[in-house]
Write an enzyme that holds these catalytic residues in place. Structure first.
Site, mmCIF file in Angstrom:
data_model
loop_
_atom_site.group_PDB
_atom_site.id
_atom_site.type_symbol
_atom_site.label_atom_id
_atom_site.label_comp_id
_atom_site.label_asym_id
_atom_site.label_seq_id
_atom_site.Cartn_x
_atom_site.Cartn_y
_atom_site.Cartn_z
ATOM 1 N N LYS A 42 50.362 34.593 32.296
ATOM 2 C CA LYS A 42 49.803 35.315 33.450
ATOM 3 C C LYS A 42 48.468 34.696 33.871
ATOM 4 O O LYS A 42 48.236 34.435 35.051
ATOM 5 C CB LYS A 42 49.600 36.789 33.093
ATOM 6 C CG LYS A 42 48.753 37.559 34.095
ATOM 7 C CD LYS A 42 48.607 39.017 33.739
ATOM 8 C CE LYS A 42 47.438 39.358 32.855
ATOM 9 N NZ LYS A 42 46.103 39.267 33.491
ATOM 10 N N ASN A 43 47.595 34.491 32.889
ATOM 11 C CA ASN A 43 46.236 34.077 33.236
ATOM 12 C C ASN A 43 46.128 32.605 33.616
ATOM 13 O O ASN A 43 45.058 32.143 34.004
ATOM 14 C CB ASN A 43 45.271 34.443 32.100
ATOM 15 C CG ASN A 43 45.121 35.957 31.999
ATOM 16 O OD1 ASN A 43 45.522 36.679 32.918
ATOM 17 N ND2 ASN A 43 44.568 36.434 30.898
ATOM 18 N N ASP B 162 36.262 47.862 35.983
ATOM 19 C CA ASP B 162 37.594 48.409 35.714
ATOM 20 C C ASP B 162 37.605 49.029 34.333
ATOM 21 O O ASP B 162 36.549 49.304 33.763
ATOM 22 C CB ASP B 162 38.676 47.331 35.886
ATOM 23 C CG ASP B 162 38.541 46.211 34.866
ATOM 24 O OD1 ASP B 162 37.695 46.322 33.955
ATOM 25 O OD2 ASP B 162 39.290 45.229 34.981
ATOM 26 N N ARG C 254 41.707 42.230 40.144
ATOM 27 C CA ARG C 254 40.382 41.595 40.160
ATOM 28 C C ARG C 254 40.475 40.069 40.232
ATOM 29 O O ARG C 254 39.581 39.404 40.745
ATOM 30 C CB ARG C 254 39.622 41.933 38.876
ATOM 31 C CG ARG C 254 39.127 43.299 38.729
ATOM 32 C CD ARG C 254 38.238 43.359 37.504
ATOM 33 N NE ARG C 254 36.848 43.109 37.837
ATOM 34 C CZ ARG C 254 36.247 41.954 37.754
ATOM 35 N NH1 ARG C 254 36.876 40.893 37.336
ATOM 36 N NH2 ARG C 254 34.984 41.827 38.102
HETATM 37 N N1 EPU Z 1 30.809 38.038 32.965
HETATM 38 C C1 EPU Z 1 29.559 38.298 33.505
HETATM 39 N N2 EPU Z 1 29.226 37.713 34.689
HETATM 40 C C2 EPU Z 1 30.085 36.895 35.354
HETATM 41 C C3 EPU Z 1 31.370 36.644 34.815
HETATM 42 C C4 EPU Z 1 31.703 37.231 33.602
HETATM 43 O O1 EPU Z 1 28.751 39.027 32.918
HETATM 44 O O2 EPU Z 1 29.717 36.400 36.427
HETATM 45 C C5 EPU Z 1 31.197 38.656 31.685
HETATM 46 C C6 EPU Z 1 32.337 39.646 31.854
HETATM 47 O O3 EPU Z 1 31.867 40.901 32.272
HETATM 48 C C7 EPU Z 1 32.938 39.656 30.462
HETATM 49 C C8 EPU Z 1 32.720 38.219 29.977
HETATM 50 O O4 EPU Z 1 31.706 37.670 30.813
HETATM 51 O O5 EPU Z 1 32.190 40.530 29.660
HETATM 52 C C9 EPU Z 1 33.943 37.331 30.008
HETATM 53 O O6 EPU Z 1 34.511 37.369 31.304
HETATM 54 P P1 EPU Z 1 35.381 36.175 31.900
HETATM 55 O O7 EPU Z 1 34.774 35.774 33.192
HETATM 56 O O8 EPU Z 1 35.589 35.123 30.849
HETATM 57 O O9 EPU Z 1 36.774 36.921 32.139
HETATM 58 P P2 EPU Z 1 37.681 36.971 33.448
HETATM 59 O O10 EPU Z 1 37.822 35.620 34.041
HETATM 60 O O11 EPU Z 1 37.235 38.080 34.325
HETATM 61 C C10 EPU Z 1 39.915 36.450 32.157
HETATM 62 C C11 EPU Z 1 41.252 37.108 31.964
HETATM 63 C C12 EPU Z 1 41.117 38.335 31.086
HETATM 64 C C13 EPU Z 1 40.517 37.902 29.747
HETATM 65 C C14 EPU Z 1 39.198 37.151 29.973
HETATM 66 C C15 EPU Z 1 38.600 36.593 28.692
HETATM 67 C C16 EPU Z 1 42.455 36.608 33.989
HETATM 68 C C17 EPU Z 1 43.096 37.118 35.224
HETATM 69 N N3 EPU Z 1 41.819 37.499 33.245
HETATM 70 O O12 EPU Z 1 39.085 37.408 32.807
HETATM 71 O O13 EPU Z 1 42.451 38.807 30.866
HETATM 72 O O14 EPU Z 1 40.287 39.043 28.949
HETATM 73 O O15 EPU Z 1 39.392 36.057 30.880
HETATM 74 O O16 EPU Z 1 39.471 35.692 28.091
HETATM 75 O O17 EPU Z 1 42.538 35.432 33.675
HETATM 76 C C18 EPU Z 1 44.210 40.383 30.573
HETATM 77 O O18 EPU Z 1 45.000 39.442 30.741
HETATM 78 O O19 EPU Z 1 44.595 41.525 30.182
HETATM 79 C C19 EPU Z 1 42.772 40.153 30.828
HETATM 80 C C20 EPU Z 1 41.896 41.147 30.963
#
Ligand code: EPU
Length: 417
Positions: free
Chosen positions: A22-23, A116, A92
């Site tokens: 998915k990701n 969320d 998101r």
């Molecule tokens: N964060 C910040 N500021 C930012 C960006 C991120 O503080 O500008 C924080 C977030 O709040 C979080 C941490 O950094 O606490 C990590 O966030 P990241 O940006 O790595 O996550 P994401 O890109 O929003 C993706 C996956 C998530 C997965 C995370 C970590 C997708 C669509 N989502 O989210 O997947 O948990 O990386 O590996 O790729 C899931 O599949 O169920 C899911 C939630």
């Protein structure tokens, strides 16, 4: 929203094949925006989030054709550079259109995603990085309006944390930028490596994928792609844990065992027998798991998206486990539901202390998000009696035919409205 009803007690046995991640696929669909023409993706899971991303791309003017685990995206020369609130709220991950739309159109309007069920989830690092590359942003009535004069410019961007989404947006911005972009402290997830391979097949010049320093030499234009999505390590890991909690014997095929090194190590520490080979893993559950301490971390650490499933397993372990959640500030909200089933877990900020109980007892519970939903079904697989997991639509966002696949392994499981 539909429910999944599971009756515990049957050890899962057999083989389950998994699909693309998915990701990875969501971002690889967005990558198509970078080049007009007809793109193809294969090994695409049939999940709700892929449908939602199809709607996001259609809104920008793309045409989407779907086949059997295949997707064709026809990207026009002129895109509509926006993602409205109803789509961003539904998913998101839509926020990663920022980079490609800015790069292609010089302007973008994306609704700001709120927090969320996992917490606040800000996007400041995406914006800081894009601003370093020449973009300007303004928040107007909940819409993030971005623009850049001419081409984005290559820049050195150091992320405070290896954020998956920020790394992706910067990759998208960098591939068509003028000059070289270095992403320092980049995310090293296998899905990022796969996205980079996909972008390189489109003609992008990128080195350092899978390391903390990713270097992108911007090019004038990219071409269409034909890419097979990397296997979903979270889907693989979820079935491995499901087999383990039931004391079963489950083989997962179509996966990359190396992408689950830490998760498999923790299953071994919990007493599971783990075998692995080219494209498969086999997990045999113990009579009763042993307590294990876990801390979630970016790859190659233990994945936060496997945390709820492991907590379900540890809730019946022999002894006390401590699980530390380092990525999200609200990822323990589902624990109240596990407690309804008899789990003995206390939480204090990012720590959960799990005192293993002899057995769980089935009851109606609510799935708050994708992974916690899967974890509650896993808890139901070993609980006494029936567990009804309501709001199962969350699970369908990330798992194709979750209940059907568990049924094929022998689980007593069905859907209810
Ligand atoms: N964060 C910040 N500021 C930012 C960006 C991120 O503080 O500008 C924080 C977030 O709040 C979080 C941490 O950094 O606490 C990590 O966030 P990241 O940006 O790595 O996550 P994401 O890109 O929003 C993706 C996956 C998530 C997965 C995370 C970590 C997708 C669509 N989502 O989210 O997947 O948990 O990386 O590996 O790729 C899931 O599949 O169920 C899911 C939630």
């Amino acid at each position: 929203m539909s429910s999944i009803v599971v009756t515990g007690g049957t050890p899962l046995q057999g083989t389950v094949g998994i699909l693309g991640a998915k990701n990875a696929v969501l971002k690889e669909m967005v990558a198509a925006l970078l080049a007009p023409g007809r793109h193809r993706l294969s090994n695409v899971p049939s999940i709700v989030d892929v449908e939602l991303m199809c709607r996001v791309l259609e809104h920008t003017g793309c045409k989407v054709e779907q086949g059997d685990h295949e997707l064709w995206l026809v990207v026009p020369e002129n895109l509509v550079p926006e993602a409205p609130i109803e789509l961003v709220r539904a998913m998101r991950a839509s926020i990663v259109v920022l980079g490609p739309l800015l790069a292609r159109c010089g302007e973008v309007s994306v609704a700001l995603p709120g927090g969320d069920d996992l917490g606040a989830r800000p996007i400041g690092w995406h914006l800081d990085g894009l601003e370093a590359m020449g973009a300007e942003f303004e928040l107007v009535h909940g819409e993030l309006m971005g623009r850049v004069d001419g081409r984005l410019r290559g820049a050195e961007v150091e992320l405070p944390f290896p954020s998956v989404g920020a790394t992706e947006n910067l990759l998208f911005a960098g591939v068509l930028a003028d000059g070289v972009t270095n992403i320092v402290n980049a995310a090293r997830e296998p899905e990022i490596e796969d996205l980079i391979a996909h972008l390189v097949s489109m003609g992008a010049e990128i080195t350092g994928g899978g390391t903390s320093l990713v270097t992108i030499r911007g090019v004038e234009s990219l071409r269409t792609s034909d890419h097979r999505v990397v296997p979903d390590r979270l889907e693989a890991g979820t079935y491995a844990v499901a087999g383990a909690v039931t004391g079963g014997d489950v083989t997962v095929t179509g996966c990359v065992p190396d992408h689950l090194r830490m998760e498999l190590r923790k299953l071994e520490e919990a007493g599971c027998g783990v075998e692995r080979g080219e494209g498969w893993i086999r997990v045999k559950g113990p009579e009763r798991p042993s307590a294990v301490d876990i801390a979630t971390l970016p790859f190659p650490g233990f994945h936060t998206d496997m945390q709820p499933q492991m907590v379900a397993l540890l809730s019946v372990a022999d002894g006390t486990s401590v699980v530390t959640e380092n990525l999200y500030d609200a990822r323990f909200r589902y624990i109240g539901e596990l407690a309804r089933m008899g789990a003995d877990i206390s939480t204090e900020s990012q720590h959960a202390v799990i005192r293993g109980v002899d057995r769980l007892s089935g009851c109606p519970v609510l799935a708050p998000d994708i992974r916690a939903g899967a974890a509650l079904v896993i808890a139901g697989l070993m609980a006494d009696g029936a567990t009804r997991v309501n709001d199962a639509a969350h699970i369908d966002r990330g798992y194709e035919d979750f209940d059907g696949r568990l049924a094929s392994l022998g689980a007593e499981i069905s859907r209810a409205d």
